[in-house]
Design a protein around this motif. Structure first.
Motif, PDB file in Angstrom:
ATOM      1  N   PRO A  44      46.488  40.194 -22.381  1.00  8.46           N
ATOM      2  CA  PRO A  44      46.057  39.200 -21.389  1.00  8.46           C
ATOM      3  C   PRO A  44      47.047  38.060 -21.195  1.00  8.46           C
ATOM      4  O   PRO A  44      47.228  37.583 -20.072  1.00  8.46           O
ATOM      5  CB  PRO A  44      44.736  38.678 -21.977  1.00  8.46           C
ATOM      6  CG  PRO A  44      44.239  39.789 -22.842  1.00  8.46           C
ATOM      7  CD  PRO A  44      45.464  40.420 -23.405  1.00  8.46           C
ATOM      8  N   HIS A  49      46.937  35.422 -18.004  1.00  6.85           N
ATOM      9  CA  HIS A  49      45.600  34.832 -18.105  1.00  6.85           C
ATOM     10  C   HIS A  49      45.587  33.656 -19.079  1.00  6.85           C
ATOM     11  O   HIS A  49      46.351  33.622 -20.047  1.00  6.85           O
ATOM     12  CB  HIS A  49      44.594  35.873 -18.584  1.00  6.85           C
ATOM     13  CG  HIS A  49      44.366  36.992 -17.620  1.00  6.85           C
ATOM     14  ND1 HIS A  49      43.660  36.841 -16.446  1.00  6.85           N
ATOM     15  CD2 HIS A  49      44.760  38.287 -17.658  1.00  6.85           C
ATOM     16  CE1 HIS A  49      43.624  37.990 -15.802  1.00  6.85           C
ATOM     17  NE2 HIS A  49      44.296  38.889 -16.517  1.00  6.85           N
ATOM     18  N   ASP A  50      44.678  32.707 -18.829  1.00  2.00           N
ATOM     19  CA  ASP A  50      44.371  31.703 -19.842  1.00  2.00           C
ATOM     20  C   ASP A  50      43.548  32.376 -20.944  1.00  2.00           C
ATOM     21  O   ASP A  50      42.890  33.397 -20.701  1.00  2.00           O
ATOM     22  CB  ASP A  50      43.576  30.547 -19.235  1.00  2.00           C
ATOM     23  CG  ASP A  50      44.443  29.649 -18.362  1.00  2.00           C
ATOM     24  OD1 ASP A  50      45.633  29.976 -18.185  1.00  2.00           O
ATOM     25  OD2 ASP A  50      43.930  28.638 -17.845  1.00  2.00           O
ATOM     26  N   GLN A 187      49.749  28.170 -17.366  1.00  2.00           N
ATOM     27  CA  GLN A 187      48.905  28.992 -18.224  1.00  2.00           C
ATOM     28  C   GLN A 187      48.541  28.160 -19.462  1.00  2.00           C
ATOM     29  O   GLN A 187      49.403  27.521 -20.060  1.00  2.00           O
ATOM     30  CB  GLN A 187      49.638  30.260 -18.662  1.00  2.00           C
ATOM     31  CG  GLN A 187      48.821  31.164 -19.574  1.00  2.00           C
ATOM     32  CD  GLN A 187      49.644  32.333 -20.124  1.00  2.00           C
ATOM     33  OE1 GLN A 187      50.802  32.135 -20.516  1.00  2.00           O
ATOM     34  NE2 GLN A 187      49.082  33.523 -20.108  1.00  2.00           N
ATOM     35  N   ASP A 209      39.140  30.274 -15.960  1.00  2.00           N
ATOM     36  CA  ASP A 209      38.540  31.597 -16.205  1.00  2.00           C
ATOM     37  C   ASP A 209      39.192  32.281 -17.409  1.00  2.00           C
ATOM     38  O   ASP A 209      39.745  33.383 -17.296  1.00  2.00           O
ATOM     39  CB  ASP A 209      38.697  32.479 -14.960  1.00  2.00           C
ATOM     40  CG  ASP A 209      37.855  33.749 -15.068  1.00  2.00           C
ATOM     41  OD1 ASP A 209      36.863  33.749 -15.838  1.00  2.00           O
ATOM     42  OD2 ASP A 209      38.208  34.748 -14.413  1.00  2.00           O
ATOM     43  N   GLN A 211      40.163  34.306 -20.829  1.00  2.00           N
ATOM     44  CA  GLN A 211      39.728  35.399 -21.681  1.00  2.00           C
ATOM     45  C   GLN A 211      39.308  34.783 -23.028  1.00  2.00           C
ATOM     46  O   GLN A 211      39.911  33.831 -23.498  1.00  2.00           O
ATOM     47  CB  GLN A 211      40.865  36.387 -21.918  1.00  2.00           C
ATOM     48  CG  GLN A 211      41.456  36.969 -20.644  1.00  2.00           C
ATOM     49  CD  GLN A 211      40.603  38.093 -20.094  1.00  2.00           C
ATOM     50  OE1 GLN A 211      40.095  38.911 -20.847  1.00  2.00           O
ATOM     51  NE2 GLN A 211      40.443  38.121 -18.790  1.00  2.00           N
TER      52      GLN A 211
END
Length: 567
Positions: A44, A49-50, A187, A209, A211
């Motif tokens: 991720p 992704h964060d 990020q 949003d 993970q």
């Protein structure tokens, strides 16, 4: 056992999509398989992704965020940093910075640790030359921002490592101010050992949003911790080597590992221990595999009793007869502490974990307690009197063990001739003196200055009772709550210790029940392997000795007397 890790590393980490330069660095470092949190987090993070990650034990989270950070890094395109890692302590800043440098060495990554206590002009020089990754404590990072010596406009990734610890240390406002200086499209990665509501609040405000990954405690480590007696001594840096020798004298481990931070420290500590008469061997990355194998062979064979090692060199070691793990410094990350002490107490075995902490490191001990959910008992360093008592106890133990020898009759003629010239007691005392001298004789060294712990009132009799068998010192708020601090006290020797299962509450209950002495009048209790020392008011000492001499404790009737002073 070291073996060529390239194949297994490629099979493990390559499937996560890491670039070849990173795979080669991991192979050279001996990393074989990704840990669970690395498997869950790297994908991720590489995808942009964060992420919010919780790891209750040492699961390799530094690599979990550092490898994706390096994967996405384009070095040398800007003089301003493109990645920022916030950590709570200077020790962790150094550790993370070194890890990023090792993983990214083929990428020529420019990384700078930034923390207080370091000359700021050096940091300014490096920042002017340009860096790619900055790893620092919030206070010093904010200082650079206010000086306009650190620009965060180009930041693409921000990592909050040990977020709960940073909040506990009062960095919440600093973190908010730093994040406000970074681009909104960055990020953001947050790692924390615990997830209290305020951590969730930060994640909701600053992560998009994210993970979420939660790693439970490693089963083997969790099972091992309850059987490990955990304690710490507060020692000034200048007295650490002497304190280590004194602790080892009193503990008398069958086999122990002493963990140090650096190769140089390993060599210094090994030399110091050998100078005190211990059999110590060094284990660090500068040794060849053959040399390491020989060291481990001597430890397992019992010809070496102490192994002085770095974390990397000791990775994967499992010595069945290991009884003690000693931290010469407080580990810079709580997870490292858990993994170290997990080397004793395995498969139901008991063991001891002892840490030498400088006064400034007490906060780090608290972080470890929060992670493990177990208390680390702060003890007083053994005194010269304690060492003398220990050596006399060794003489007694040696004699007791010798009573079982099969060939004692051959000495009867010698004993008869000696008793013709002196009485039997005098002969026995002379023999004990000779044995005592053979074991090192009387201790003649200066006392080590004691350091009072912060919030010392927390370590009272309630803590000792909560800790049960692992609580080796009972301290009822100094000399007793029911009497003044300058009341005369006497130390009473009780010939039972840890090996008999003795606990502080056993002594308190026996003295209160048999001698009628209120528990509030009982002072400090020290429990060693074979005997204990307890402080009682001088006026009540004879009554306590008589009562305990005619009572049983843990099913045994102990030898009880006044502690004999040694001069």
């Amino acid at each position: 056992m070291d073996e060529d890790p390239t194949t297994s590393t490629d099979a493990g980490f390559a499937e996560l999509g890491l670039r070849p330069e990173l795979l080669r660095a991991l192979a050279d470092l001996g990393y074989e398989e990704p840990t669970p949190i690395q498997r869950e987090a790297i994908g991720p993070l590489v995808a942009g992704h964060d992420l919010v990650g919780q790891a209750a034990t040492g699961t390799g989270k530094t690599a979990a965020f550092a490898l994706p950070l390096l994967q996405r890094l384009t070095t040398g395109t800007s003089d301003d940093p493109v990645a920022l890692v916030l950590v709570p302590t200077r020790e962790l800043a150094e550790q993370v910075s070194q890890a990023v440098h090792r993983y990214g060495r083929e990428l020529n990554v420019r990384v700078l640790p930034v923390y207080g206590g370091q000359p700021i002009h050096r940091q300014l020089q490096v920042l002017r030359r340009g860096v790619d990754v900055v790893v620092g404590t919030p206070g010093r990072i904010l200082d650079h921002i206010e000086r306009e010596t650190l620009r965060l406009d180009a930041i693409r990734t921000v990592v909050l490592d040990e977020a709960d610890e940073m909040l506990d240390m009062g960095f919440a406002e600093d973190i908010e101010a730093i994040l406000a200086e970074t681009p909104e499209e960055r990020q953001t990665v947050l790692f924390s050992a615990t997830m209290p509501p305020r951590i969730d609040a930060i994640a909701r405000r600053h992560l998009r949003d994210p993970q979420r990954i939660r790693m439970g405690r490693d089963t083997a480590t969790a099972d091992a911790l309850p059987t490990v007696r955990q304690s710490a001594y507060l020692v000034a840096r200048a007295h650490k080597a002497a304190a280590l020798g004194r602790v080892l004298d009193v503990e008398a481990p069958t086999a122990a590992i002493v963990f140090c931070r650096t190769r140089e420290e390993v060599e210094e500590v090994t030399e110091s221990l050998n100078g005190r008469g211990f059999r110590a061997e060094a284990l660090h990355g500068g040794l060849s595999q053959d040399q390491r194998d020989r060291v481990m062979g001597r430890l397992r064979a019992g010809t070496t009793e102490l192994l002085v090692a770095t974390d990397v060199a000791a990775r994967g070691l499992d010595v069945e007869q290991l009884t003690h793990v000693i931290n010469f410094n407080v580990p810079s990350a709580p997870e490292a502490y858990v993994h170290r002490i997990g080397r004793v107490g395995r498969a139901g075995r008991t063991g001891a974990a002892i840490t030498l902490a400088e006064p400034r490191e007490q906060r780090m001990l608290k972080a470890i307690e929060r992670l493990t959910g177990q208390r680390i008992v702060l003890e007083k360093l053994p005194t010269v009197t304690d060492l003398r008592a220990r050596r006399l106890e060794m003489v007694r133990t040696t004699v007791v063990e010798g009573l079982d020898a099969d060939d004692l009759d051959r000495f009867r003629s010698v004993l008869a001739s000696l008793t013709d010239e002196a009485d039997l007691e005098q002969v026995a005392l002379a023999c004990l003196n000779l044995l005592h001298e053979a074991n090192g004789g009387d201790v003649d060294e200066p006392e080590i200055p004691s350091i009072a712990p912060q919030r010392e009132r927390e370590f009272d009799n309630r803590a000792a009772r909560r800790n049960g068998p692992g609580a080796d010192r009972y301290n009822d708020r100094g000399p007793g709550r029911g009497r003044s601090a300058d009341s005369a006290v006497t130390r009473v020797f009780v010939g039972l210790g840890r090996r008999a299962g003795l606990r502080p509450q056993d002594l308190v209950g026996a003295i209160a029940g048999e001698a009628g002495l209120p528990a509030r009048d009982i002072g400090a209790i020290q429990i060693t392997d074979r005997f204990s020392l307890v402080e009682v008011p001088e006026a009540d000492a004879d009554r306590v000795i008589r009562a305990l001499s005619h009572s049983t404790i843990r099913g045994r009737r102990p030898t009880v007397r006044r502690d004999r002073p040694h001069r």
